[in-house]
Design an enzyme around this catalytic site. Structure first.
Site, PDB file in Angstrom:
ATOM      1  N   HIS A 100       0.874  -1.177   0.000  1.00 12.03           N
ATOM      2  CA  HIS A 100       0.000   0.000   0.000  1.00 12.03           C
ATOM      3  C   HIS A 100       0.908   1.223   0.000  1.00 12.03           C
ATOM      4  CE1 HIS A 100      -2.260  -3.027   2.417  1.00 12.03           C
ATOM      5  NE2 HIS A 100      -3.369  -2.469   1.963  1.00 12.03           N
ATOM      6  N   ASP A 103       2.262   2.008   3.432  1.00 10.32           N
ATOM      7  CA  ASP A 103       3.176   1.049   4.080  1.00 10.32           C
ATOM      8  C   ASP A 103       4.614   1.475   3.881  1.00 10.32           C
ATOM      9  OD1 ASP A 103       0.939  -0.645   4.158  1.00 10.32           O
ATOM     10  OD2 ASP A 103       1.597  -1.801   2.414  1.00 10.32           O
TER      11      ASP A 103
HETATM   12  C1  XUL Z   1      -7.090  -6.646   4.616  1.00 14.22           C
HETATM   13  C2  XUL Z   1      -6.407  -7.071   3.390  1.00 14.22           C
HETATM   14  C3  XUL Z   1      -5.652  -6.026   2.710  1.00 14.22           C
HETATM   15  C4  XUL Z   1      -5.692  -6.098   1.229  1.00 14.22           C
HETATM   16  C5  XUL Z   1      -5.016  -4.946   0.555  1.00 14.22           C
HETATM   17  O1  XUL Z   1      -7.813  -7.621   5.241  1.00 14.22           O
HETATM   18  O2  XUL Z   1      -6.446  -8.216   3.015  1.00 14.22           O
HETATM   19  O3  XUL Z   1      -4.353  -6.052   3.188  1.00 14.22           O
HETATM   20  O4  XUL Z   1      -5.123  -7.273   0.750  1.00 14.22           O
HETATM   21  O5  XUL Z   1      -5.496  -3.735   1.007  1.00 14.22           O
END
Ligand code: XUL
Ligand code: CO
Length: 437
Positions: A100, A103
């Site tokens: 993300h 992150d």
């Molecule tokens: C949350 C989840 C996230 C997604 C990406 O449960 O799985 O990490 O994969 O936002």
């Protein structure tokens, strides 16, 4: 400088090996159904769990020991973390990664500052990705952590939250393109609701669709040709998430004319939270032409939340690989370990044990699935179960030669149905165990 000087590249040593830092089943070059294992899996490492999970829970502070961290939110620390991340991926032979926006780089005081911080860290991602050939499987945006998204992002009651989220996704699409990323994932962090009294559901769903269309339009504008994914999750953090499961997501995509642009990213623990299994979700998505990528992890049936554990259950990986093989394998997607080590597993080396275990569980699952497919025994039994559709009235119905009137005439004449044979569920299960052990 190496963060793991004592760990060399993890190698395949075979099933007799007692080396805990070796693969027993994952031999990246082993050919299975005409394809090397590595191409079946396209294993990916999640930056948020591997580098950012602190081990904190609602009852206590973080536990992770991460000696490479300097304890600050500086760009230099963030950049160094990326180098450590690539060392981990390289040593584990993970060929892809995911992250993300928030992150990898600290959020600034303004959007412009956050974008600049991102650029500074992306530079190191680019360097490391070019150096190692390890590629971005998909990028995504954190549209749930900051308090501005307390009501959701694209589905917020606050139009400014929607606009801010749009700005974040715009930037992440640029970053994903810059890194030659293969995809972009929408996971609706808070795209759902807690209370129906204060919620205009139709308006929120319309907004979510509008948001996705804007992302697709912008991708076209900048020439980003990666695959978009939608990741279902029924609850947590909101009570009702709009992306409940594959069926709900696919219905949403078709309703809003997004079906040509978006495929599913299916996560095991999300499937079980929805009262399904990951194999159910994969088979459903595959049968509808929406199987895109997989977030590999597992939950704990005794805990009701998203525990994101590493997958080690070989029954499960066998079922997953059977379904993946049935639908022709990954095209753009891969197996992204959206999984974290337990709070108690705080030593850096646990990151290695965890990924090795997950990769081996999938390798073994693939081998068993391929053996089942090679003998054709189970497929034959399934085919036989449906044999009434292969000739006579069944074949005529499938060919579109009948309607209710003609079927009524057929049954009036025949009187009663031809008996079919037992479902033999226990026999199927016994045969599966023969391949497993
Ligand atoms: C949350 C989840 C996230 C997604 C990406 O449960 O799985 O990490 O994969 O936002
Ligand atoms: Co996920």
């Amino acid at each position: 400088m190496s963060a793991f000087p004592e760990i060399s590249k993890i190698k395949f040593e075979g099933r007799e090996s007692k080396n805990n830092l070796a693969f027993r089943y994952y031999d990246e070059n082993e050919m299975v159904e005409g394809k090397p294992m590595r191409d079946h899996f396209r294993f990916s490492c999640a930056f948020w769990h591997t580098m950012r999970a602190s081990g904190s829970d609602p009852f206590g502070a973080g536990t992770m020991y991460r000696p490479w961290e300097d304890g600050t939110d500086s760009i230099a620390n963030a950049q160094n973390r990326v180098r450590v991340f690539f060392e981990i991926c390289e040593k584990l032979n993970l060929k892809y990664f995911s992250f993300h926006d928030r992150d990898i780089a600290p959020e600034g005081l303004t959007l412009a500052e956050s974008n600049n911080n991102l650029d500074e860290v992306v530079k190191v991602f680019k360097e490391e990705s070019d150096r190692t050939g390890i590629k971005l499987l998909w990028g995504t945006s954190n549209l749930f952590g900051n308090p501005r998204y307390m009501h959701g992002a694209a589905t917020s009651c606050n139009a400014d939250s929607f606009a801010y989220a749009a700005a974040q996704v715009k930037k992440m699409l640029e970053v994903t393109k810059e890194l030659d990323g293969l995809g972009y994932t929408f996971w609706g962090g808070r795209e759902g609701y807690q209370c129906i009294w204060n919620t205009d559901m139709k308006r929120e769903a319309d907004h979510l669709a509008q948001f996705m269309h804007m992302a697709i339009d912008y991708a076209k504008e900048i020439g980003f040709t990666g695959q978009f994914y939608f990741e279902p999750k029924p609850k947590e953090p909101t009570k009702h998430q709009y992306d409940y499961d594959c069926a709900a997501c696919i219905n949403f995509l078709r309703t809003y004319d997004l079906q040509d642009y978006v495929k599913m990213n299916i996560e095991t623990n999300h499937a079980t939270l929805a009262g399904h299994s990951v194999e159910h979700e994969m088979d459903y998505a595959g049968s509808q032409g929406f199987l895109g990528s997989v977030d590999a992890n597992s939950g704990d049936m005794l805990l009701g939340w998203d525990t994101d554990q590493f997958p080690t259950d070989v029954y499960m990986t066998t079922k997953m690989m059977l379904i993946l093989l049935k639908y022709g394998g990954f095209k753009t997607g891969g197996l992204n370990f959206d999984a974290k080590v337990r709070r108690e597993s705080f030593e850096p080396i646990d990151l290695f044990y965890a990924h090795i275990g997950g990769m081996d569980a999938f390798a073994l699952g693939l081998k068993i699935a391929a053996a089942m497919r090679a003998s054709g025994e189970i497929a034959e039994m399934v085919k036989d179960r449906y044999s009434s559709w292969d000739s006579g009235i069944g074949a005529e119905i499938e060919a579109g030669k009948h309607n209710f009137k003609s079927l009524s005439e057929y049954m009036l004449q025949k009187g009663e149905i031809s008996p079919c044979s037992s479902g033999h569920q226990e026999l199927f299960e016994n045969i599966v165990n023969r391949y497993m052990f």
